[in-house]
Motif scaffolding. Sequence first.
Motif, PDB file in Angstrom:
ATOM      1  N   LEU A  38       0.817  -1.183  -0.152  1.00  0.00           N
ATOM      2  CA  LEU A  38      -0.059  -0.100  -0.074  1.00  0.00           C
ATOM      3  C   LEU A  38       0.856   1.145   0.127  1.00  0.00           C
ATOM      4  CD1 LEU A  38      -2.952   0.922   0.437  1.00  0.00           C
ATOM      5  CD2 LEU A  38      -2.816   1.215   2.559  1.00  0.00           C
ATOM      6  N   VAL A  39       0.677   2.096  -0.987  1.00  0.00           N
ATOM      7  CA  VAL A  39       1.449   3.320  -1.298  1.00  0.00           C
ATOM      8  C   VAL A  39       0.420   4.676  -1.016  1.00  0.00           C
ATOM      9  CG1 VAL A  39       2.980   4.807  -2.771  1.00  0.00           C
ATOM     10  CG2 VAL A  39       3.031   2.227  -2.698  1.00  0.00           C
ATOM     11  N   ILE A  40       0.878   5.284   0.113  1.00  0.00           N
ATOM     12  CA  ILE A  40      -0.345   6.319   0.492  1.00  0.00           C
ATOM     13  C   ILE A  40       0.571   7.513   0.488  1.00  0.00           C
ATOM     14  CG2 ILE A  40      -1.549   7.618   2.417  1.00  0.00           C
ATOM     15  CD1 ILE A  40      -1.979   4.870   3.528  1.00  0.00           C
ATOM     16  N   ASP A  41      -0.065   8.448  -0.643  1.00  0.00           N
ATOM     17  CA  ASP A  41       0.681   9.809  -0.898  1.00  0.00           C
ATOM     18  C   ASP A  41      -0.433  10.671  -0.094  1.00  0.00           C
ATOM     19  OD1 ASP A  41       1.642  12.153  -1.834  1.00  0.00           O
ATOM     20  OD2 ASP A  41       1.323  11.807  -4.017  1.00  0.00           O
ATOM     21  N   LEU A  42       0.131  11.434   0.910  1.00  0.00           N
ATOM     22  CA  LEU A  42      -0.712  12.020   2.055  1.00  0.00           C
ATOM     23  C   LEU A  42      -0.725  13.279   1.555  1.00  0.00           C
ATOM     24  CD1 LEU A  42      -2.768  11.498   4.370  1.00  0.00           C
ATOM     25  CD2 LEU A  42      -0.739  11.896   5.642  1.00  0.00           C
ATOM     26  N   HIS A  43      -1.845  14.030   1.514  1.00  0.00           N
ATOM     27  CA  HIS A  43      -2.107  15.511   1.027  1.00  0.00           C
ATOM     28  C   HIS A  43      -3.166  16.122   2.204  1.00  0.00           C
ATOM     29  CE1 HIS A  43      -0.390  15.505  -3.115  1.00  0.00           C
ATOM     30  NE2 HIS A  43      -0.379  14.236  -2.806  1.00  0.00           N
ATOM     31  N   ARG A  44      -3.409  17.504   2.024  1.00  0.00           N
ATOM     32  CA  ARG A  44      -4.788  17.922   2.313  1.00  0.00           C
ATOM     33  C   ARG A  44      -4.988  18.812   1.089  1.00  0.00           C
ATOM     34  NH1 ARG A  44      -3.241  22.506   0.737  1.00  0.00           N
ATOM     35  NH2 ARG A  44      -2.007  24.078   1.801  1.00  0.00           N
ATOM     36  N   ASP A  45      -6.318  18.834   1.059  1.00  0.00           N
ATOM     37  CA  ASP A  45      -7.040  19.605   0.000  1.00  0.00           C
ATOM     38  C   ASP A  45      -7.081  21.411   0.202  1.00  0.00           C
ATOM     39  OD1 ASP A  45      -8.471  19.824  -2.364  1.00  0.00           O
ATOM     40  OD2 ASP A  45     -10.280  19.107  -1.533  1.00  0.00           O
ATOM     41  N   ALA A  46      -7.376  21.990  -0.652  1.00  0.00           N
ATOM     42  CA  ALA A  46      -7.218  23.528  -0.684  1.00  0.00           C
ATOM     43  C   ALA A  46      -8.292  24.064  -1.486  1.00  0.00           C
ATOM     44  CB  ALA A  46      -5.822  23.851  -1.190  1.00  0.00           C
ATOM     45  N   PHE A  47      -9.033  24.860  -1.152  1.00  0.00           N
ATOM     46  CA  PHE A  47     -10.046  25.716  -1.669  1.00  0.00           C
ATOM     47  C   PHE A  47     -10.242  26.857  -1.164  1.00  0.00           C
ATOM     48  CE2 PHE A  47     -14.250  26.920  -3.329  1.00  0.00           C
ATOM     49  CZ  PHE A  47     -14.072  26.522  -4.693  1.00  0.00           C
ATOM     50  N   ILE A  48     -10.269  27.993  -1.704  1.00  0.00           N
ATOM     51  CA  ILE A  48     -10.372  29.221  -1.152  1.00  0.00           C
ATOM     52  C   ILE A  48     -11.324  30.102  -1.676  1.00  0.00           C
ATOM     53  CG2 ILE A  48      -8.313  30.514  -2.298  1.00  0.00           C
ATOM     54  CD1 ILE A  48      -7.807  31.967   0.359  1.00  0.00           C
ATOM     55  N   TYR A  49     -12.117  30.888  -1.154  1.00  0.00           N
ATOM     56  CA  TYR A  49     -13.136  31.904  -1.679  1.00  0.00           C
ATOM     57  C   TYR A  49     -12.699  33.027  -1.914  1.00  0.00           C
ATOM     58  CZ  TYR A  49     -16.057  27.607  -0.790  1.00  0.00           C
ATOM     59  OH  TYR A  49     -16.624  26.169  -0.422  1.00  0.00           O
ATOM     60  N   GLU A  50     -13.636  33.706  -2.836  1.00  0.00           N
ATOM     61  CA  GLU A  50     -13.399  35.036  -3.079  1.00  0.00           C
ATOM     62  C   GLU A  50     -13.112  36.116  -1.695  1.00  0.00           C
ATOM     63  OE1 GLU A  50     -16.205  37.480  -5.420  1.00  0.00           O
ATOM     64  OE2 GLU A  50     -14.597  37.166  -7.032  1.00  0.00           O
ATOM     65  N   ASP A  51     -13.849  35.649  -0.505  1.00  0.00           N
ATOM     66  CA  ASP A  51     -13.823  36.625   0.415  1.00  0.00           C
ATOM     67  C   ASP A  51     -12.579  36.139   1.304  1.00  0.00           C
ATOM     68  OD1 ASP A  51     -14.773  34.071   1.215  1.00  0.00           O
ATOM     69  OD2 ASP A  51     -16.538  34.953   2.689  1.00  0.00           O
ATOM     70  N   GLY A  52     -12.026  35.137   1.025  1.00  0.00           N
ATOM     71  CA  GLY A  52     -10.732  34.602   1.762  1.00  0.00           C
ATOM     72  C   GLY A  52     -11.131  33.483   2.554  1.00  0.00           C
ATOM     73  N   THR A  53     -12.106  33.046   2.657  1.00  0.00           N
ATOM     74  CA  THR A  53     -12.783  31.895   3.493  1.00  0.00           C
ATOM     75  C   THR A  53     -12.192  30.543   2.835  1.00  0.00           C
ATOM     76  OG1 THR A  53     -14.635  32.863   4.155  1.00  0.00           O
ATOM     77  CG2 THR A  53     -14.521  30.679   4.350  1.00  0.00           C
TER      78      THR A  53
END
Length: 314
Positions: A194-209
Amino acid sequence: MRAFERSIWVVCVLVLAAVVCRMAPMTQMRAVDAGDGIARRIGIVRGETAAESAPVPAVTSASGTFEPQKQNEESREIRLSNKTDYAVDLTQLDAPVFSPGTGKNRVLIVHTHGSEAYTPDAEYPYMPTDTDRTDDCSRNVVAAGRALAAILNARGITTLHDETLHDDPSYSGSYSRSLDTVERYLKEYPEIELVIDLHRDAFIYEDGTRLRCVCEVDGEKAAQIMLVVGTDAGGLSHPAWMDNLGVAAALQKALESLNPGITRPIDLREQRFNQHVSKGALIVELGASGNTLGEALRSVPVLADAVANLLGEA
Protein backbone atom coordinates in the motif's frame (compact mmCIF):
# COMPACT_ATOMS: atom_id res chain seq x y z
CA MET A 1 -54.46 32.71 -46.25
CA ARG A 2 -55.24 33.33 -42.59
CA ALA A 3 -55.15 29.59 -41.96
CA PHE A 4 -51.71 29.45 -43.55
CA GLU A 5 -50.52 32.36 -41.39
CA ARG A 6 -51.89 30.66 -38.30
CA SER A 7 -50.00 27.49 -39.26
CA ILE A 8 -46.78 29.47 -39.64
CA TRP A 9 -47.40 31.14 -36.26
CA VAL A 10 -47.96 27.77 -34.54
CA VAL A 11 -44.76 26.36 -36.06
CA CYS A 12 -42.81 29.40 -34.84
CA VAL A 13 -44.18 29.02 -31.33
CA LEU A 14 -43.26 25.33 -31.26
CA VAL A 15 -39.75 26.06 -32.49
CA LEU A 16 -39.33 28.82 -29.90
CA ALA A 17 -40.54 26.50 -27.13
CA ALA A 18 -38.07 23.81 -28.21
CA VAL A 19 -35.23 26.33 -28.16
CA VAL A 20 -36.19 27.50 -24.66
CA CYS A 21 -36.30 23.91 -23.38
CA ARG A 22 -32.96 23.22 -25.00
CA MET A 23 -31.41 26.29 -23.42
CA ALA A 24 -32.75 25.65 -19.90
CA PRO A 25 -30.15 23.11 -18.82
CA MET A 26 -27.44 25.22 -20.48
CA THR A 27 -28.61 28.21 -18.47
CA GLN A 28 -28.54 26.12 -15.32
CA MET A 29 -25.05 24.91 -16.15
CA ARG A 30 -23.84 28.47 -16.69
CA ALA A 31 -25.33 29.38 -13.32
CA VAL A 32 -23.42 26.58 -11.67
CA ASP A 33 -20.25 27.62 -13.44
CA ALA A 34 -20.77 31.19 -12.32
CA GLY A 35 -21.16 29.95 -8.77
CA ASP A 36 -17.93 28.00 -9.08
CA GLY A 37 -16.30 31.21 -10.20
CA ILE A 38 -16.85 32.60 -6.71
CA ALA A 39 -13.96 30.44 -5.58
CA ARG A 40 -10.43 29.94 -6.86
CA ARG A 41 -8.28 26.87 -6.51
CA ILE A 42 -4.87 27.16 -4.84
CA GLY A 43 -1.90 24.86 -4.59
CA ILE A 44 -3.44 21.81 -6.19
CA VAL A 45 -1.79 21.32 -9.56
CA ARG A 46 -1.20 17.67 -8.89
CA GLY A 47 -1.14 15.83 -12.19
CA GLU A 48 1.42 15.26 -14.88
CA THR A 49 -0.76 17.32 -17.23
CA ALA A 50 -0.56 20.26 -14.78
CA ALA A 51 -4.31 20.71 -15.25
CA GLU A 52 -6.09 22.65 -12.52
CA SER A 53 -8.01 20.42 -10.14
CA ALA A 54 -11.74 20.96 -9.92
CA PRO A 55 -13.25 20.94 -6.45
CA VAL A 56 -15.42 18.09 -5.31
CA PRO A 57 -19.04 19.27 -5.10
CA ALA A 58 -19.54 20.28 -1.51
CA VAL A 59 -22.21 21.50 0.84
CA THR A 60 -20.75 24.71 2.21
CA SER A 61 -21.97 27.21 4.71
CA ALA A 62 -21.21 30.91 4.62
CA SER A 63 -18.05 30.10 6.55
CA GLY A 64 -16.84 27.70 3.87
CA THR A 65 -17.27 24.64 6.07
CA PHE A 66 -17.96 21.36 4.33
CA GLU A 67 -20.47 19.49 6.47
CA PRO A 68 -21.07 15.79 5.74
CA GLN A 69 -24.44 15.14 4.16
CA LYS A 70 -26.60 12.51 5.77
CA GLN A 71 -26.32 9.34 3.72
CA ASN A 72 -28.57 6.35 3.71
CA GLU A 73 -26.85 3.02 4.22
CA GLU A 74 -26.88 2.13 0.52
CA SER A 75 -25.37 5.42 -0.68
CA ARG A 76 -22.75 5.24 2.05
CA GLU A 77 -21.36 2.00 0.62
CA ILE A 78 -19.31 3.61 -2.16
CA ARG A 79 -19.56 7.29 -3.06
CA LEU A 80 -17.79 8.48 -6.18
CA SER A 81 -17.19 11.85 -7.80
CA ASN A 82 -16.27 10.84 -11.34
CA LYS A 83 -14.28 13.54 -13.16
CA THR A 84 -13.60 11.29 -16.18
CA ASP A 85 -15.67 10.24 -19.19
CA TYR A 86 -15.47 6.61 -18.11
CA ALA A 87 -18.67 4.88 -17.07
CA VAL A 88 -17.69 3.08 -13.88
CA ASP A 89 -19.80 0.24 -12.53
CA LEU A 90 -18.94 0.23 -8.84
CA THR A 91 -20.65 -3.13 -8.37
CA GLN A 92 -18.05 -4.75 -10.61
CA LEU A 93 -14.98 -3.65 -8.67
CA ASP A 94 -12.72 -6.47 -7.55
CA ALA A 95 -12.07 -6.60 -3.83
CA PRO A 96 -8.39 -5.95 -3.10
CA VAL A 97 -6.30 -8.92 -2.02
CA PHE A 98 -3.54 -8.37 0.52
CA SER A 99 -1.34 -10.91 2.25
CA PRO A 100 -1.19 -10.35 6.02
CA GLY A 101 2.11 -11.10 7.68
CA THR A 102 4.44 -9.74 10.33
CA GLY A 103 7.93 -8.45 9.65
CA LYS A 104 7.17 -7.23 6.15
CA ASN A 105 7.27 -3.61 5.04
CA ARG A 106 3.63 -3.32 4.10
CA VAL A 107 2.90 0.41 3.85
CA LEU A 108 4.77 3.36 2.36
CA ILE A 109 3.71 6.93 3.18
CA VAL A 110 5.05 9.77 1.03
CA HIS A 111 4.14 13.42 0.49
CA THR A 112 4.25 14.81 -3.02
CA HIS A 113 3.22 18.16 -1.54
CA GLY A 114 4.71 17.87 1.93
CA SER A 115 4.65 21.60 2.68
CA GLU A 116 0.85 21.67 2.55
CA ALA A 117 -0.33 23.01 5.90
CA TYR A 118 -3.52 23.79 7.76
CA THR A 119 -5.06 26.87 9.33
CA PRO A 120 -2.77 27.88 12.19
CA ASP A 121 -4.29 28.16 15.66
CA ALA A 122 -3.11 28.48 19.25
CA GLU A 123 -2.38 24.76 19.45
CA TYR A 124 -0.38 24.54 16.21
CA PRO A 125 0.90 27.99 15.17
CA TYR A 126 3.42 28.42 12.36
CA MET A 127 4.98 31.01 10.10
CA PRO A 128 3.90 30.31 6.49
CA THR A 129 6.60 29.90 3.87
CA ASP A 130 3.91 30.29 1.19
CA THR A 131 0.11 30.43 1.08
CA ASP A 132 -1.13 27.79 3.55
CA ARG A 133 2.24 26.04 3.43
CA THR A 134 5.24 25.65 5.66
CA ASP A 135 8.46 23.69 5.50
CA ASP A 136 8.15 23.03 9.26
CA CYS A 137 7.36 19.33 9.26
CA SER A 138 5.88 19.53 12.75
CA ARG A 139 3.15 21.79 11.34
CA ASN A 140 2.47 20.57 7.79
CA VAL A 141 0.92 17.41 6.39
CA VAL A 142 4.14 15.51 7.15
CA ALA A 143 3.16 15.72 10.83
CA ALA A 144 -0.01 13.80 10.02
CA GLY A 145 2.09 11.25 8.13
CA ARG A 146 4.29 10.81 11.18
CA ALA A 147 1.26 10.17 13.36
CA LEU A 148 -0.19 7.65 10.89
CA ALA A 149 3.12 5.79 10.56
CA ALA A 150 3.57 5.70 14.33
CA ILE A 151 0.13 4.18 14.94
CA LEU A 152 0.52 1.59 12.19
CA ASN A 153 3.97 0.56 13.37
CA ALA A 154 2.73 0.31 16.96
CA ARG A 155 0.06 -2.09 15.71
CA GLY A 156 2.69 -4.27 14.05
CA ILE A 157 1.98 -3.05 10.51
CA THR A 158 5.48 -2.19 9.34
CA THR A 159 5.25 1.23 7.73
CA LEU A 160 7.92 3.32 6.03
CA HIS A 161 7.48 7.10 6.05
CA ASP A 162 9.43 9.32 3.70
CA GLU A 163 9.41 12.96 4.86
CA THR A 164 10.95 14.49 1.75
CA LEU A 165 9.30 17.77 0.75
CA HIS A 166 8.93 17.02 -2.94
CA ASP A 167 7.36 20.45 -3.54
CA ASP A 168 10.62 22.11 -2.55
CA PRO A 169 11.87 24.22 -4.27
CA SER A 170 8.55 24.48 -6.14
CA TYR A 171 5.30 22.67 -6.90
CA SER A 172 6.47 22.31 -10.48
CA GLY A 173 8.07 18.90 -10.80
CA SER A 174 6.71 17.62 -7.47
CA TYR A 175 5.24 14.49 -9.00
CA SER A 176 8.39 13.66 -10.93
CA ARG A 177 10.44 13.93 -7.74
CA SER A 178 8.00 11.88 -5.66
CA LEU A 179 7.86 9.24 -8.39
CA ASP A 180 11.62 8.81 -8.10
CA THR A 181 11.23 8.37 -4.35
CA VAL A 182 8.43 5.82 -4.56
CA GLU A 183 10.18 3.77 -7.25
CA ARG A 184 13.32 3.70 -5.13
CA TYR A 185 11.40 2.35 -2.14
CA LEU A 186 9.54 -0.23 -4.21
CA LYS A 187 12.79 -1.45 -5.70
CA GLU A 188 14.36 -1.82 -2.26
CA TYR A 189 11.22 -3.14 -0.58
CA PRO A 190 9.15 -4.96 -3.25
CA GLU A 191 6.90 -6.39 -0.52
CA ILE A 192 5.22 -2.99 -0.01
CA GLU A 193 1.51 -3.40 -0.75
CA LEU A 194 0.00 0.00 0.00
CA VAL A 195 1.44 3.34 -1.13
CA ILE A 196 -0.23 6.36 0.48
CA ASP A 197 0.53 9.80 -0.90
CA LEU A 198 -0.78 11.96 1.95
CA HIS A 199 -2.05 15.46 1.14
CA ARG A 200 -4.57 17.98 2.35
CA ASP A 201 -7.10 19.58 0.01
CA ALA A 202 -7.30 23.33 -0.67
CA PHE A 203 -10.07 25.64 -1.75
CA ILE A 204 -10.28 29.34 -1.06
CA TYR A 205 -13.28 31.56 -1.67
CA GLU A 206 -13.26 35.09 -3.02
CA ASP A 207 -13.82 36.49 0.46
CA GLY A 208 -10.71 34.66 1.70
CA THR A 209 -12.60 31.88 3.45
CA ARG A 210 -10.92 28.47 3.19
CA LEU A 211 -12.73 25.19 2.70
CA ARG A 212 -12.98 23.30 5.99
CA CYS A 213 -14.08 19.66 5.74
CA VAL A 214 -15.35 18.55 9.12
CA CYS A 215 -16.88 15.55 10.81
CA GLU A 216 -16.91 14.29 14.38
CA VAL A 217 -14.54 11.77 15.91
CA ASP A 218 -15.19 10.85 19.54
CA GLY A 219 -17.40 13.91 19.92
CA GLU A 220 -14.80 16.39 18.65
CA LYS A 221 -14.44 18.21 15.37
CA ALA A 222 -12.12 16.35 12.99
CA ALA A 223 -11.08 16.51 9.35
CA GLN A 224 -12.88 14.57 6.67
CA ILE A 225 -10.89 12.30 4.38
CA MET A 226 -11.07 12.14 0.58
CA LEU A 227 -9.45 9.39 -1.48
CA VAL A 228 -8.19 10.38 -4.94
CA VAL A 229 -7.79 7.79 -7.70
CA GLY A 230 -6.06 8.47 -11.01
CA THR A 231 -6.79 6.85 -14.37
CA ASP A 232 -5.33 6.66 -17.86
CA ALA A 233 -7.90 9.11 -19.23
CA GLY A 234 -5.23 11.81 -19.49
CA GLY A 235 -3.26 9.71 -21.98
CA LEU A 236 -0.60 8.22 -19.67
CA SER A 237 -0.34 4.46 -19.30
CA HIS A 238 -2.10 3.17 -16.20
CA PRO A 239 -3.54 -0.28 -16.92
CA ALA A 240 -4.33 -1.17 -13.29
CA TRP A 241 -6.25 1.93 -12.24
CA MET A 242 -9.37 -0.14 -11.55
CA ASP A 243 -7.35 -2.02 -8.94
CA ASN A 244 -6.53 1.29 -7.28
CA LEU A 245 -10.22 2.18 -7.35
CA GLY A 246 -11.08 -1.14 -5.74
CA VAL A 247 -8.63 -0.39 -2.93
CA ALA A 248 -10.11 3.09 -2.48
CA ALA A 249 -13.65 1.70 -2.36
CA ALA A 250 -12.65 -0.86 0.27
CA LEU A 251 -10.86 1.78 2.33
CA GLN A 252 -13.82 4.16 2.12
CA LYS A 253 -16.13 1.39 3.35
CA ALA A 254 -13.77 0.65 6.22
CA LEU A 255 -13.58 4.32 7.19
CA GLU A 256 -17.34 4.78 7.10
CA SER A 257 -17.97 1.62 9.12
CA LEU A 258 -15.63 2.94 11.82
CA ASN A 259 -16.81 6.57 11.78
CA PRO A 260 -19.84 7.41 9.58
CA GLY A 261 -19.44 10.75 7.82
CA ILE A 262 -15.65 10.82 7.91
CA THR A 263 -15.24 10.48 4.14
CA ARG A 264 -15.98 12.64 1.14
CA PRO A 265 -16.73 10.96 -2.20
CA ILE A 266 -13.83 9.20 -3.90
CA ASP A 267 -12.39 11.62 -6.46
CA LEU A 268 -11.81 9.78 -9.77
CA ARG A 269 -9.54 11.82 -12.00
CA GLU A 270 -8.03 11.84 -15.50
CA GLN A 271 -4.46 12.27 -14.23
CA ARG A 272 -2.70 9.19 -12.92
CA PHE A 273 -0.84 10.82 -9.99
CA ASN A 274 2.01 8.26 -10.05
CA GLN A 275 -0.47 5.53 -9.07
CA HIS A 276 0.67 3.30 -11.92
CA VAL A 277 3.54 2.18 -9.67
CA SER A 278 1.34 -0.11 -7.59
CA LYS A 279 -2.08 -1.74 -7.55
CA GLY A 280 -2.35 -0.40 -4.02
CA ALA A 281 -1.51 3.27 -4.59
CA LEU A 282 -3.76 6.11 -3.45
CA ILE A 283 -3.81 9.80 -2.72
CA VAL A 284 -5.33 10.47 0.69
CA GLU A 285 -6.52 14.03 1.23
CA LEU A 286 -6.69 14.59 4.99
CA GLY A 287 -8.92 17.61 5.46
CA ALA A 288 -8.36 20.93 3.71
CA SER A 289 -6.48 24.15 4.31
CA GLY A 290 -9.42 25.47 6.35
CA ASN A 291 -9.02 22.67 8.88
CA THR A 292 -6.56 22.88 11.74
CA LEU A 293 -3.75 20.40 12.19
CA GLY A 294 -5.47 19.28 15.39
CA GLU A 295 -8.59 18.36 13.42
CA ALA A 296 -6.49 16.43 10.92
CA LEU A 297 -4.65 14.54 13.67
CA ARG A 298 -7.95 13.55 15.31
CA SER A 299 -8.87 11.67 12.12
CA VAL A 300 -5.55 9.84 11.85
CA PRO A 301 -6.39 7.01 14.32
CA VAL A 302 -9.55 6.25 12.33
CA LEU A 303 -7.52 6.19 9.12
CA ALA A 304 -5.00 3.86 10.76
CA ASP A 305 -7.76 1.50 11.90
CA ALA A 306 -9.24 1.51 8.39
CA VAL A 307 -5.84 0.72 6.85
CA ALA A 308 -5.42 -2.15 9.31
CA ASN A 309 -8.85 -3.48 8.31
CA LEU A 310 -7.96 -3.13 4.64
CA LEU A 311 -4.74 -5.10 5.10
CA GLY A 312 -6.45 -7.79 7.16
CA GLU A 313 -4.65 -6.79 10.35
CA ALA A 314 -7.67 -5.66 12.38
